[in-house]
Design a protein around this motif. Sequence first.
Motif, PDB file in Angstrom:
ATOM      1  N   VAL A 128     -12.474  -8.549-117.309  1.00  0.00           N
ATOM      2  CA  VAL A 128     -11.598  -8.665-118.474  1.00  0.00           C
ATOM      3  C   VAL A 128     -10.719  -9.906-118.364  1.00  0.00           C
ATOM      4  O   VAL A 128     -10.512 -10.622-119.330  1.00  0.00           O
ATOM      5  CB  VAL A 128     -10.728  -7.400-118.619  1.00  0.00           C
ATOM      6  CG1 VAL A 128      -9.698  -7.585-119.729  1.00  0.00           C
ATOM      7  CG2 VAL A 128     -11.609  -6.192-118.898  1.00  0.00           C
ATOM      8  N   ALA A 129     -10.210 -10.187-117.164  1.00  0.00           N
ATOM      9  CA  ALA A 129      -9.347 -11.348-116.946  1.00  0.00           C
ATOM     10  C   ALA A 129      -9.557 -11.876-115.538  1.00  0.00           C
ATOM     11  O   ALA A 129      -9.728 -11.106-114.591  1.00  0.00           O
ATOM     12  CB  ALA A 129      -7.886 -10.991-117.167  1.00  0.00           C
ATOM     13  N   VAL A 130      -9.560 -13.192-115.429  1.00  0.00           N
ATOM     14  CA  VAL A 130      -9.726 -13.853-114.136  1.00  0.00           C
ATOM     15  C   VAL A 130      -8.497 -14.713-113.877  1.00  0.00           C
ATOM     16  O   VAL A 130      -8.056 -15.457-114.757  1.00  0.00           O
ATOM     17  CB  VAL A 130     -10.998 -14.721-114.121  1.00  0.00           C
ATOM     18  CG1 VAL A 130     -11.114 -15.480-112.800  1.00  0.00           C
ATOM     19  CG2 VAL A 130     -12.239 -13.867-114.348  1.00  0.00           C
ATOM     20  N   ALA A 153      -3.454 -19.973-114.560  1.00  0.00           N
ATOM     21  CA  ALA A 153      -3.692 -19.309-115.841  1.00  0.00           C
ATOM     22  C   ALA A 153      -4.522 -18.051-115.664  1.00  0.00           C
ATOM     23  O   ALA A 153      -5.178 -17.852-114.635  1.00  0.00           O
ATOM     24  CB  ALA A 153      -4.405 -20.264-116.799  1.00  0.00           C
ATOM     25  N   LEU A 154      -4.461 -17.205-116.682  1.00  0.00           N
ATOM     26  CA  LEU A 154      -5.344 -16.057-116.783  1.00  0.00           C
ATOM     27  C   LEU A 154      -6.425 -16.382-117.807  1.00  0.00           C
ATOM     28  O   LEU A 154      -6.124 -16.783-118.938  1.00  0.00           O
ATOM     29  CB  LEU A 154      -4.574 -14.815-117.230  1.00  0.00           C
ATOM     30  CG  LEU A 154      -3.586 -14.212-116.237  1.00  0.00           C
ATOM     31  CD1 LEU A 154      -2.839 -13.051-116.894  1.00  0.00           C
ATOM     32  CD2 LEU A 154      -4.303 -13.732-114.976  1.00  0.00           C
ATOM     33  N   GLU A 155      -7.671 -16.235-117.408  1.00  0.00           N
ATOM     34  CA  GLU A 155      -8.784 -16.404-118.336  1.00  0.00           C
ATOM     35  C   GLU A 155      -9.156 -15.022-118.866  1.00  0.00           C
ATOM     36  O   GLU A 155      -9.585 -14.151-118.106  1.00  0.00           O
ATOM     37  CB  GLU A 155      -9.977 -17.064-117.653  1.00  0.00           C
ATOM     38  CG  GLU A 155     -11.156 -17.267-118.594  1.00  0.00           C
ATOM     39  CD  GLU A 155     -12.292 -18.023-117.950  1.00  0.00           C
ATOM     40  OE1 GLU A 155     -13.444 -17.818-118.369  1.00  0.00           O
ATOM     41  OE2 GLU A 155     -12.042 -18.808-117.005  1.00  0.00           O
ATOM     42  N   ILE A 156      -8.993 -14.840-120.162  1.00  0.00           N
ATOM     43  CA  ILE A 156      -9.154 -13.518-120.786  1.00  0.00           C
ATOM     44  C   ILE A 156     -10.410 -13.508-121.648  1.00  0.00           C
ATOM     45  O   ILE A 156     -10.609 -14.391-122.490  1.00  0.00           O
ATOM     46  CB  ILE A 156      -7.918 -13.180-121.647  1.00  0.00           C
ATOM     47  CG1 ILE A 156      -6.655 -13.219-120.785  1.00  0.00           C
ATOM     48  CG2 ILE A 156      -8.078 -11.829-122.325  1.00  0.00           C
ATOM     49  CD1 ILE A 156      -5.369 -13.205-121.587  1.00  0.00           C
ATOM     50  N   ARG A 157     -11.245 -12.480-121.435  1.00  0.00           N
ATOM     51  CA  ARG A 157     -12.473 -12.362-122.220  1.00  0.00           C
ATOM     52  C   ARG A 157     -12.571 -11.016-122.931  1.00  0.00           C
ATOM     53  O   ARG A 157     -13.586 -10.721-123.551  1.00  0.00           O
ATOM     54  CB  ARG A 157     -13.689 -12.569-121.313  1.00  0.00           C
ATOM     55  CG  ARG A 157     -13.874 -14.012-120.886  1.00  0.00           C
ATOM     56  CD  ARG A 157     -15.095 -14.171-120.019  1.00  0.00           C
ATOM     57  NE  ARG A 157     -14.920 -13.541-118.726  1.00  0.00           N
ATOM     58  CZ  ARG A 157     -14.333 -14.107-117.676  1.00  0.00           C
ATOM     59  NH1 ARG A 157     -13.868 -15.345-117.804  1.00  0.00           N
ATOM     60  NH2 ARG A 157     -14.200 -13.493-116.536  1.00  0.00           N
ATOM     61  N   SER A 158     -11.527 -10.206-122.838  1.00  0.00           N
ATOM     62  CA  SER A 158     -11.506  -8.932-123.546  1.00  0.00           C
ATOM     63  C   SER A 158     -11.474  -9.205-125.046  1.00  0.00           C
ATOM     64  O   SER A 158     -10.569  -9.874-125.550  1.00  0.00           O
ATOM     65  CB  SER A 158     -10.280  -8.117-123.138  1.00  0.00           C
ATOM     66  OG  SER A 158     -10.094  -7.039-124.021  1.00  0.00           O
TER      67      SER A 158
END
Length: 320
Positions: free
Chosen positions: A108-110, A223-228
Amino acid sequence: MLEALGLSQVNELVYRVMLANPTLDASQLAAHLGFDRSQVHEALDVLSDMALVRLDGPDGAVRAVRPQTGLGALLARVEADIAARQHQIEAVRATIANLASTHEQHEVAVRIEGIEAVRDRLAELASIATVECLSFTPGGAQPADTRQAEAPLNAAALERSVRIRNVYQDSFRKDPATLAHARQMAALGSESRTVPTVPMRMVIVDRTTALTPIDPAEPHLGALEIRSSGIVTGLLALFEQVWQQGAPLGDPPARPSGAPTAQEKALLLLFADGHTDESAARQLGLSPRSIQRLMNVLTERLQASSRFQAGVEAARRGWI
């Protein structure tokens, strides 16, 4: 000159001389060029294979084919090869994007640690973007290294017809270098608007992946990489709302005489919410001294003797 078509310098020279002197035979060509006859015969064999010379007449004389015909056919084959290669590159790009999506879809987030790692990841996302890149950029002047890192990535994406939309803070217009960078990107097709306050630093790529700071107050941390899809959809809605409120890059929009600018209105709202000069300055990307100067101008325009009275008068006029 014609190496791109597969001709060596020697072969090109023989062909040019044959065009200029169509009656010369192989021996005369060798004498004219100062070559060995074997060199001329080797060149004629290559030119024949490339359909640039042909036997002409019963005497078996070799004649050069007209450039429009011979070289035109070679150029068409080279263009077809380039088009096929480009098609292969696009297929590889799509495969890379698919592999990346498959590999990361369960996350969901990296967490991406450090500003350099964030820039590397943004470069990767920009290279595989196919639809759109959106960004929020708070603050005023952008660091020179940030502008230098963004420029080639944005230019390459725009060449692939990727739409780029940026929302900057109004205060960025006061920095010539940042403004020049935005205008340079606009000339290539990028779209930019400004608003008094930008909610957060953010990048959204292809409406599927969003990058936001781990800590908005310390963007250099990473940073947070968000794919949700649910979260990204919400961030997209936020972007579109702010975008609609933004002023396009260029001259500020006209407003009624005496009415506050968007920046002035934002300042009044911040003070109404209890912000100090310092916190309002951070929100608007200005210095505390600029905030004091803006507020002095507003107080005078509202014919108030204090900030409190200015706030009351601004509310009475419907400014806030």
